[in-house]
Motif scaffolding. Structure first.
Motif, PDB file in Angstrom:
ATOM      1  N   HIS A   7       0.851  -1.191   0.000  1.00 32.03           N
ATOM      2  CA  HIS A   7       0.000   0.000   0.000  1.00 32.03           C
ATOM      3  C   HIS A   7       0.885   1.238   0.000  1.00 32.03           C
ATOM      4  O   HIS A   7       1.947   1.259   0.612  1.00 32.03           O
ATOM      5  CB  HIS A   7      -0.895  -0.005   1.247  1.00 32.03           C
ATOM      6  CG  HIS A   7      -1.918   1.075   1.256  1.00 32.03           C
ATOM      7  ND1 HIS A   7      -3.129   0.945   0.617  1.00 32.03           N
ATOM      8  CD2 HIS A   7      -1.924   2.300   1.829  1.00 32.03           C
ATOM      9  CE1 HIS A   7      -3.835   2.042   0.808  1.00 32.03           C
ATOM     10  NE2 HIS A   7      -3.123   2.882   1.542  1.00 32.03           N
ATOM     11  N   GLU A  43       0.508   5.728   0.157  1.00 34.23           N
ATOM     12  CA  GLU A  43      -0.428   6.837   0.350  1.00 34.23           C
ATOM     13  C   GLU A  43       0.369   8.096   0.661  1.00 34.23           C
ATOM     14  O   GLU A  43       1.385   8.055   1.346  1.00 34.23           O
ATOM     15  CB  GLU A  43      -1.384   6.392   1.425  1.00 34.23           C
ATOM     16  CG  GLU A  43      -1.867   7.269   2.412  1.00 34.23           C
ATOM     17  CD  GLU A  43      -2.858   6.556   3.340  1.00 34.23           C
ATOM     18  OE1 GLU A  43      -3.575   5.621   2.946  1.00 34.23           O
ATOM     19  OE2 GLU A  43      -2.902   6.965   4.487  1.00 34.23           O
ATOM     20  N   THR A  96       0.137  12.097   2.055  1.00 35.08           N
ATOM     21  CA  THR A  96      -0.684  13.038   2.794  1.00 35.08           C
ATOM     22  C   THR A  96      -0.145  14.445   2.603  1.00 35.08           C
ATOM     23  O   THR A  96       1.059  14.671   2.629  1.00 35.08           O
ATOM     24  CB  THR A  96      -0.726  12.722   4.296  1.00 35.08           C
ATOM     25  OG1 THR A  96       0.593  12.823   4.824  1.00 35.08           O
ATOM     26  CG2 THR A  96      -1.281  11.354   4.546  1.00 35.08           C
ATOM     27  N   SER A 144      -4.644   6.534   6.612  1.00 35.37           N
ATOM     28  CA  SER A 144      -6.073   6.290   6.395  1.00 35.37           C
ATOM     29  C   SER A 144      -6.441   4.985   7.103  1.00 35.37           C
ATOM     30  O   SER A 144      -5.574   4.235   7.552  1.00 35.37           O
ATOM     31  CB  SER A 144      -6.360   6.183   4.901  1.00 35.37           C
ATOM     32  OG  SER A 144      -5.727   5.032   4.374  1.00 35.37           O
TER      33      SER A 144
END
Length: 164
Positions: free
Chosen positions: A6, A8, A10, A149
């Motif tokens: 994963h 991600e 921010t 998240s």
């Protein structure tokens, strides 16, 4: 070769000043205001302009650094099957801040005060709202916080349990 599970990124929330152009104009106006204010204070109170300018420019530099940390720094969280990597991104420059092997992670959850030593800042906002990752580093308990998240937090917990 580790496989990515994963990823991600921010970014800080843009509450008051929404565009970068407005931010730069505001900083430029702040510089002109500091110059004007130094002249006014020096002439009104008879203080040496150099001392007034040093103080005002120090405040301006401090404000610029605060804006850099709060507004211009993004974080990239990458979860691999072997470790968690956190990168700090400013513009096009990307620098790895932290790499935590999943075998060293002891707990993942909402931040709470513990005796664990904090890592470098890797999140935006309040620490109490951040997701914390407690891990062992050189026999010492450390904690890293991130704006994860729910999906990243769940996958990180699953990956930690799978390695144990």
């Amino acid at each position: 070769m580790p496989h990515i599970i994963h990823t991600e990124r921010t970014e800080p929330k843009r509450k008051l000043i929404r565009t970068d152009g407005a931010l730069y104009v505001l900083l430029l106006l702040g510089t002109f205001a500091a110059i004007f204010l130094s002249h006014v204070l020096a002439s009104r109170f008879g203080v040496n302009k150099l001392y007034v300018q040093i103080g005002l420019y120090s405040i301006l530099l401090g404000t610029g650094y605060w804006i850099y940390r709060v507004r211009l720094v993004d974080y990239l969280y990458e979860l691999y099957d072997t470790d968690l990597r956190i990168y700090e991104i400013v513009g096009k420059k990307q620098k790895q801040v932290l790499c935590v092997p999943l075998k060293a992670v002891t707990e993942v959850g909402k931040y709470r005060k513990t005796d664990a030593g904090p890592e470098r800042r890797t999140f935006h906002g309040a620490r109490e709202k951040a997701t914390a990752v407690w891990f062992l580093s050189n026999g010492e308990l450390r904690v890293a916080c991130m704006n994860a998240s729910d999906a990243l937090e769940r996958k990180l917990s699953e990956a930690v349990h799978a390695t144990k």
